[in-house]
Each structure stands twice: as structure tokens, then as C-alpha cells.
Write an enzyme that holds these catalytic residues in place. Sequence first.
Site, short mmCIF file in Angstrom:
data_model
loop_
_atom_site.label_atom_id
_atom_site.label_comp_id
_atom_site.label_asym_id
_atom_site.label_seq_id
_atom_site.Cartn_x
_atom_site.Cartn_y
_atom_site.Cartn_z
N LYS A 8 0.84 -1.20 0.00
CA LYS A 8 0.00 0.00 0.00
C LYS A 8 0.87 1.25 0.00
CE LYS A 8 -3.84 -0.44 2.36
NZ LYS A 8 -4.47 -0.72 3.65
N ARG A 78 -3.22 3.14 8.47
CA ARG A 78 -3.60 2.02 7.59
C ARG A 78 -2.52 0.95 7.57
NH1 ARG A 78 -4.81 4.68 1.93
NH2 ARG A 78 -6.03 2.76 1.71
N GLY A 87 -8.38 -7.09 3.94
CA GLY A 87 -9.27 -7.11 5.10
C GLY A 87 -8.76 -7.92 6.28
N HIS A 463 -14.31 -7.83 0.68
CA HIS A 463 -13.13 -8.65 0.95
C HIS A 463 -13.38 -10.13 0.68
CE1 HIS A 463 -11.57 -5.25 3.62
NE2 HIS A 463 -10.81 -5.33 2.56
N ARG A 572 -1.09 -48.18 -11.88
CA ARG A 572 -0.89 -49.08 -10.74
C ARG A 572 -1.55 -50.42 -10.99
NH1 ARG A 572 -3.83 -46.40 -6.33
NH2 ARG A 572 -5.23 -46.25 -8.10
N ARG A 631 3.46 -49.93 -13.12
CA ARG A 631 4.15 -50.34 -11.91
C ARG A 631 3.68 -51.73 -11.50
NH1 ARG A 631 3.28 -46.99 -6.57
NH2 ARG A 631 1.32 -48.12 -6.56
N GLU A 759 12.30 -44.86 -3.94
CA GLU A 759 11.41 -44.53 -2.83
C GLU A 759 12.07 -44.76 -1.48
OE1 GLU A 759 7.21 -46.07 -3.84
OE2 GLU A 759 8.63 -47.49 -4.70
N GLY A 780 9.11 -41.87 -6.29
CA GLY A 780 7.80 -42.03 -5.64
C GLY A 780 7.88 -41.19 -4.38
N THR A 781 7.50 -39.93 -4.50
CA THR A 781 7.79 -39.00 -3.41
C THR A 781 6.88 -39.19 -2.20
OG1 THR A 781 6.60 -37.41 -4.78
CG2 THR A 781 8.99 -37.16 -4.62
N ASN A 782 5.83 -40.00 -2.32
CA ASN A 782 5.04 -40.29 -1.11
C ASN A 782 5.84 -41.17 -0.17
OD1 ASN A 782 3.00 -38.89 -2.36
ND2 ASN A 782 1.94 -40.73 -3.08
N ASP A 783 6.29 -42.31 -0.71
CA ASP A 783 7.08 -43.22 0.13
C ASP A 783 8.44 -42.63 0.46
OD1 ASP A 783 5.91 -45.68 1.02
OD2 ASP A 783 5.54 -46.13 -1.09
N CYS A 845 6.38 -39.27 -9.60
CA CYS A 845 4.98 -39.66 -9.74
C CYS A 845 4.23 -39.60 -8.42
CB CYS A 845 4.86 -41.04 -10.36
SG CYS A 845 5.57 -42.33 -9.34
N TYR A 865 10.35 -35.48 -16.65
CA TYR A 865 8.92 -35.20 -16.60
C TYR A 865 8.42 -35.23 -15.17
CZ TYR A 865 8.25 -40.19 -15.84
OH TYR A 865 8.29 -41.44 -15.30
P1 ADP Z 1 -7.89 -2.31 3.76
O1 ADP Z 1 -6.49 -2.80 3.64
O2 ADP Z 1 -8.69 -3.07 4.72
O3 ADP Z 1 -8.53 -2.04 2.45
P2 ADP Z 1 -7.40 0.51 3.95
O4 ADP Z 1 -6.22 1.00 4.70
O5 ADP Z 1 -7.28 0.51 2.49
O6 ADP Z 1 -7.77 -0.90 4.53
O7 ADP Z 1 -8.63 1.38 4.43
C1 ADP Z 1 -9.96 1.03 4.15
C2 ADP Z 1 -10.68 2.18 3.52
O8 ADP Z 1 -10.65 3.33 4.35
C3 ADP Z 1 -10.08 2.64 2.22
O9 ADP Z 1 -10.64 1.93 1.16
C4 ADP Z 1 -10.44 4.08 2.14
O10 ADP Z 1 -11.63 4.26 1.44
C5 ADP Z 1 -10.61 4.48 3.56
N1 ADP Z 1 -9.48 5.34 3.93
C6 ADP Z 1 -8.25 4.97 4.37
N2 ADP Z 1 -7.47 6.03 4.55
C7 ADP Z 1 -8.20 7.11 4.22
C8 ADP Z 1 -7.93 8.50 4.17
N3 ADP Z 1 -6.76 9.00 4.52
N4 ADP Z 1 -8.93 9.30 3.76
C9 ADP Z 1 -10.11 8.81 3.42
N5 ADP Z 1 -10.43 7.51 3.43
C10 ADP Z 1 -9.49 6.66 3.83
MG MG Z 2 -7.81 -0.90 1.02
MG MG Z 3 -7.24 -3.47 6.46
#
Ligand code: ADP
Ligand code: MG
Ligand code: MG
Length: 890
Positions: A8, A78, A87, A463, A572, A631, A759, A780-783, A845, A865
Amino acid sequence: MKNSLGGKGANLAEMSRLGLPVPAGFTITTECCNAYFALGGQFPEGLKKQVMTALAEVERLMGRKYGDAENPLLVSCRSGARQSMPGMMDTVLNIGLSTTTIPGLIAKTNNERFVWDSYRRLIMMYADVVMEKAEGIEPYDGKGIRRILDEMLDQYKYIKDCKADTDLTAEDLKTLAHAFKRRIKEVLGTEFPDDPMQQLWGGIGAVFKSWVGKKAVSYRRIEGIPENWGTAVNVQTMVFGNMGDSSATGVAFTRNPATGQNLFFGEWLLNAQGEDVVAGIRTPSPLNNATKTDQNRDMKSMEDMMPATYKELDAIRLRLEKHYRDMQDIEFTVEEGKLYMLQCRTGKRGGKAAVTMALDMLDDGLINETDAVLRVNPNQVMEFLLPIIEPKLEAKSQWLLKGLPAGPGSACGEIVFTSADVVRATRMGKKVILVREETNPEDVEGMRDAVGVLTARGGMTSHAALVARGWGKSCIVGASEMQVDAPNKTLKVGDKTLREGALITMNGSAGTVYEGALRLVEPTAGEDYAEFLRFMSIVDKLRTMGVRANADTAVDARKARSFGAEGIGLFRMEHMFYGEGSAKPLFLLRKMILCITVADRVAVLKELFPYMKNDIKGTMEAMDEFPVTIRLLDPPLHEFLPHSQLGRLELSKALGIAEDEVRKRVDALQENNPMMGHRGVRLSVTYPEMTEYQARAIFESAAELIRDGKKVIPEIMVPITCDVRELRHTKEIVERVYAEVVRRFDLKKLKYKLGTMIEIPRAALLADQMAADAEFFSFGTNDLTQLTFGFSRDDIGSFMSAYLDQRILAADPFQTIDQSGVGALIEMATLKGRAVRPDLKVGICGEQGGDPASVEFCYKTGLTYVSCSAFRVPVARVAAAQAAIKAAKQ
Ligand code: ADP
Ligand code: MG
Ligand code: MG
């Protein structure tokens, strides 16, 4: 950059560098997160000072001051790891609102409602993320503070007769904020902090701690993300999508992530903050008119409501795709008409979409063929092989429910209502569909095990939808006509009620749900499949290592060929003793086991002979010019002993001996450790006549096919050898039978190979000796894993999960090759074998032959292979091509 700033942070910096409108902010590195944990949850020295300096720079850029009574700056904290974990970690918005800053912000914005709305959001998120989760407080009764506050909000809306959050007035929100704070004190025992600085550091620490939160840990386990990566913290100026009807927030993909279609695709909400979209709290509206669906036809698009801003966003979309040369997943907010970019990352996509996009971008000259192949995760091509509902049947059936098609393929199963129930039912071997009110990252474990996921609320960008697509899981979200009553385990549609355990069938590609079980069939017809074939032809152009399948019948062999197998790596011999039609051959085998004299055994073998020939011949015929590795009988005889009295009675009749005598002979054959007992080549040593008849079945089948004008290449494989003399012993028998069959059929040529499985570690250690008599090796990677680790494969259940939890092992070696241990044996055996016999064919295999990481390892080790189950053949083809591409790049 990503390693240190997280995905991010790195992309925010990149977008800012490109001149796109990004709110000012700074990033605390992942190294800092690791340092925080190394100090047992203390901020490392120097961090305070650096944060203050960076904050001052942000204040200067924005012309506002953090914590200021007149002109306050608000920020978000964030999370963001190297690799996106949608998420799974936490973020807090609107940090810096307090009794000192609220009046100033109201005066400055002249928007009281907005300020109180932001404040109640801060309280809700902060209480949940910082005061509860980060403190490790286990909610009483499983009901967290977030839910308690949500229920207060719902109740308040009910009393005031408000439908949406947006109907609440400034006064309402203010009343709620105060009530929330009182409740927090009651439930958590601590005061919601009113000091902006305390809020900021609370936020930063909580984001760090969310790295080790429950859902993040589960997600990392499933995705194989290392524990020690840590998360970065992005502290960023807040921009507000909740300032009224000229403000909005949204999430979009530069192309459709479910189908791959090259259309801007997204969702947005008027007068809201971003979390409302991604958490699936409100069902959002479509971004533009071209991508509307039956579900959201009547909702207003951003294209219509904010045409100028939409245009600007669309231009940014094209700019980002050009820059990153890949589909991007973006988050944006509009504050009083002004657009801000809040996130961009390479978008997760389904397998079908991945292939479509790769081919489109290839055709548009944005990427080349090697890029196109690298764009698709090998496991994702499985999606093209996912079953679909029998098309005619589906056309005739009336659907019960419709929602958004969030994850591909069809699924049929019993409905359950909690993640825990999914896990429980799956353990019992049931196929279940997880039904939820809304998508919730806490459900990862259940989502993983369910065959499908169905939710009443949430959009395509929620998410859960992202996660489901990433896993190629059938998923439908926003099926709003359904009412889910999780406590009572029922779902209602109109006046129909379905209870836990009821069967439904869902089509995740269309978003339709049917009652009952509809027949699922293979997907070979249709446009999608043609696209898959085109993609695979590019894959095969770039692939150098062979891919074979493990198959024991003509039907499976034909399927394997249609999936691109270039031979059978494992047929087999014993398969005729299991499953359908096995009663007679199994009876004969038991009879043979109990015989005492060679003559008696030979008499039974003659009866068994046609069964041996049947599938060998069918399989060789199906594979035509491709080699078939057969086999010789491998499992311990112990496995076939009759245990019931009835079985013993039958045998006593057939053999003309007393039941008591049968019991004595059976008892004599019992073993303490059958996997290390009388099996494999050891059977050949004790009962050479068994090998003789097996060889005869193979050569006669081949001879008959050759006589019919077919080309066949049988390869006879001797299992579980540990010494070259065992191999020589078997070879002598095989050669004798070969001469006899060739003479009898008067053949000029019948080409075959004789080789061995590797094996047992001793065979690997002495591979040079083995290669003197073996024309090929197959690992024969299981055995081999079983015997290298000393882990009994059938008994790992009691300790493997502890080994994985405690990170004693990074992965289950029965699923992915243990490269450092078992891999070292494979490498050494290959080198030693080829030193003696340069043209030695070497394959694998085991189960792991279809695992992408193992395939890459096999490529690097120079194997000829890999062989895997028919369904995984396309996966192995992609993985092999990618391995070759990566090696060429280095
Ligand atoms: P996730 O990784 O769960 O998506 P984010 O850090 O992206 O979490 O935050 C979730 C949401 O919060 C973002 O999609 C955004 O819309 C909102 N958000 C995060 N930071 C800001 C910010 N500085 N201003 C406005 N909205 C924000
Ligand atoms: Mg986000
Ligand atoms: Mg998050």
C-alpha cells in the site's frame, strides 16, 4: 520498496510520483514493525521523533495542524504488508477528533453532521481495533464491541425510523457518540481517549498488532506468507467521502476481475467512508452504466451522478494500467467534488479472468508471451476444469435466488451457517456451502473448506469476494432476497425456509442459486474452453519439461490426454483390486495369497490374468504413441487379507481346506508394519511367478495392439527397491517372458523399458548402481518422504498440524516436496544415475507432481517429466512453463 513500505505504502508513493491526487502522508516501515515485536511490543527508539518530523511535513503541505483547535488535521492509520492481505489487518479512520478539535472542524467545514458522523465512526473503529483487538481482549459471549455498537446504531435507527445511516441528523450522531463512549467504558473498562496524540499512537500500535491478529495469522497460513514480513503503517491525511451529496467513496478494478472483460468495473457509495464499501456494510452502486447487472439496474451510477469526476477517474484508470501493465484494484474518495486516490495494487482475479486479461493484453501489445504465461497462477487454470451445471438442466430449472457472481464455477452442497460448522462438516467428508448474512474476513477457515460461499449482503469488491476469487471458489454475494437467521440455522426466501443441511446448487459464474442438487458436468464445451486451449498452447510453446498423468483405466487415460498429458507416469497394477468391479479379482488374489504351492498359485494367476490384461491394454490403446509406465504390484499383501468370517468361509470352500486352516494361514501373514513389510519388489523375490504373469499381461497387451497397427511404449516399473540385485532379479524374469511373447507373436520389434521407482533412501544413495540396470527412475515422493522423515503418512494426522502451527515445518512435505531434505536425495540420485547412464529418464509420480512449487523444483533438478493426477496436468504444464521462463530470465 514493497518489502519495506508494504504494497500500500509503495503504491501510494508511486501514484504520488506519477502526479496523481494522493492525500499527503508517510509510511512507517515493516522493519519497524518487526523491531516493535522484537522489543515485546514497544516502539523502537527514534520512532517518536521521526513520526513527529514527518507529521510536521504533512501539516505544512496541508496547511492544517494535528490536534489544533481551529484548523485540525485528521489522519488514518492504515495497515499494508508486502503482499496484499485484503481485510485481514486493521485500519483506523478519522484519528485526531476530540473535544478540542471537533468545534474547530465544525466551524471550518460548516458541516456539523459530517463531523459527528466522522466522530462516531472513529469511536466505533477505534474501540474495535485499538481498545479491544489490539489489547487481546476476548469478547464476552463472542460478541465484540464493534457488534455491540453496531446494534446500538441499528436500534437507534429503528427508534428514529431511519432506513439508512445517511438519514441520521447531526444531533442523532452526537447523541450516539456520547452513548457509544459510555458503553465502551462499561464493556472494556477504559475511557475512549480524548487526546489526539494518544489516539495516533494507539492507532499505530494497533496496526502493528493486527499483523498477529487471528484472521491475519490464518490467512498467512493458507497463503504461505512468512510470519516475519511484518506490516507497514501508513499515516495519511483524511479526505472525506461523507461530507454530503457531492462526496463519495468507491473501489474499482481497471477491468472486470471476475470475467476479465476490458471494462472499468467498480462500486461506489454516495456520502460514505471507504470502509462501508470494502466491509460489505451497504450494498454499493455500480460505477458506470456498461457494467450494471440485473441486481443493480435501478441504482445510480457514478457516471451519471458525477460525470466530470467519473471521467477524471476513468483517465486515471488508463494511466495506471499503462504504467503497471496489469489490472489494478483501486480505492478512491471524492470530497466535495474533488477526487483523491487512496490505494492501488495489482488486482486479484479469478482464473478465467486472469487468462482473458493475459490474452487481451498480449493482443494489445501491452505484454509479451512470457509475461502472459507468468500472469496466471498455475492453480488457477483448474477453474477451466471446474464442473458446470448441466446446461440443458439449468435452462429448464427455475432459480431460487440471484446475487452477484463473485467467484467462478458451480458447486452443490448442504448449507451451513458458520465457519466452524463448515470445518466440522468437511472433516466428516461432507460438501457444504457457507451461507452468511454478510462477508466477513473472520470466516476465512470456513471459506477455505466450503465448496461454495453465499451471502445476502456485500458487493463484488467486498473482501470475501476478493478472497473467494483468489482461491477459485464458487461465490455469490449480495443475494438480497434471502434472509439469513444464523442463530436458528435457517435461510428464508419469500415463504420458503431452508434449514441447515438442505441441498442447494449454485452457479458462481452467473450468480444463480437453485434448490436441491442439480447435476454438475465437465466444462469442455463453450467459449471459455477455447480460450483456455489458446492459452495452454502458448504455455506449451514455452515449456520444456514433460508432463504425464497418473491413471489406471482407459477412461482416465483419455481424460488425461485431453488435458494434455504426454504419457502415463504411473499405472498401478493393483488398481483392479479396489473399487468398482473388484470383487472377483480381489477374491482371486486372496485365494492366491493363501496358496501354499507354486503350482496352486500359478493356477490362480491364470484365472487372474485376463483382469490384469484388461486395463493395461485399454490404457495403452488410449495413450497411443505416448509411453505408459506400469508399476508392478506394490501394496503389502497384508492389505488384502480377508478379515470377515464370511470371507474366510468362501475361501475355505474355494481352496478345499478347513476354515481353521484358512485362519491359520491368514494369521501367519499378519504384519506389524505393513508399509515396510511384504510388498513391492519383495513380492517378486518371494513369488517370482507373480511377476512373470504381470510381465506377460503387459507384453501380450502390447503385442496385440501392435498386431492391430497401434504404436505402444510400455515401461515396466519396479517398486520400492533398495538394492540393484532386487532389480536384476526382476529383470531376468521380465526378459525371459519378453522373449517368449515376442516369439509367440512373431514380432520383429516390441520396444519397452525397464526401470525402478526410487522410494527408499538407500536406493537414492546407491543410484549409480541402480542405473546400471534401470533405464529410468521415477521418484515415488510419497514413500520417499515417508521413509526420509520417518513419518508414517497414514499417521501424520496427530502431529502434523502442531508441526505447522509451531513452524517446525513450513509446509506439509506430503503436499509439497521438502526441497532441502527429500529434494537433496532426488538431486543426488539424478546426478549419480545420469553419471552412469547419461540418457536416464527421470520423473516423479508422487502426489507432489501437481504442486507448482514441486514442479519448479523438478525443473531445476533436470527431471525429464512430472506425473500427476489428470486434473492437475494443466496446472503442472503452466508451472513447468513458468519454471523454464524464470530460469531463462536469471
Ligand atoms: P484495507 O487494507 O482493509 O482495504 P485501507 O487502509 O485501504 O484498509 O482502508 C480502508 C478504507 O478506508 C479505504 O478503502 C479508504 O476508502 C478508507 N481510507 C483509508 N485512509 C483514508 C484516508 N486518509 N482518507 C479517506 N479515506 C481513507
Ligand atoms: Mg484498502
Ligand atoms: Mg485493512
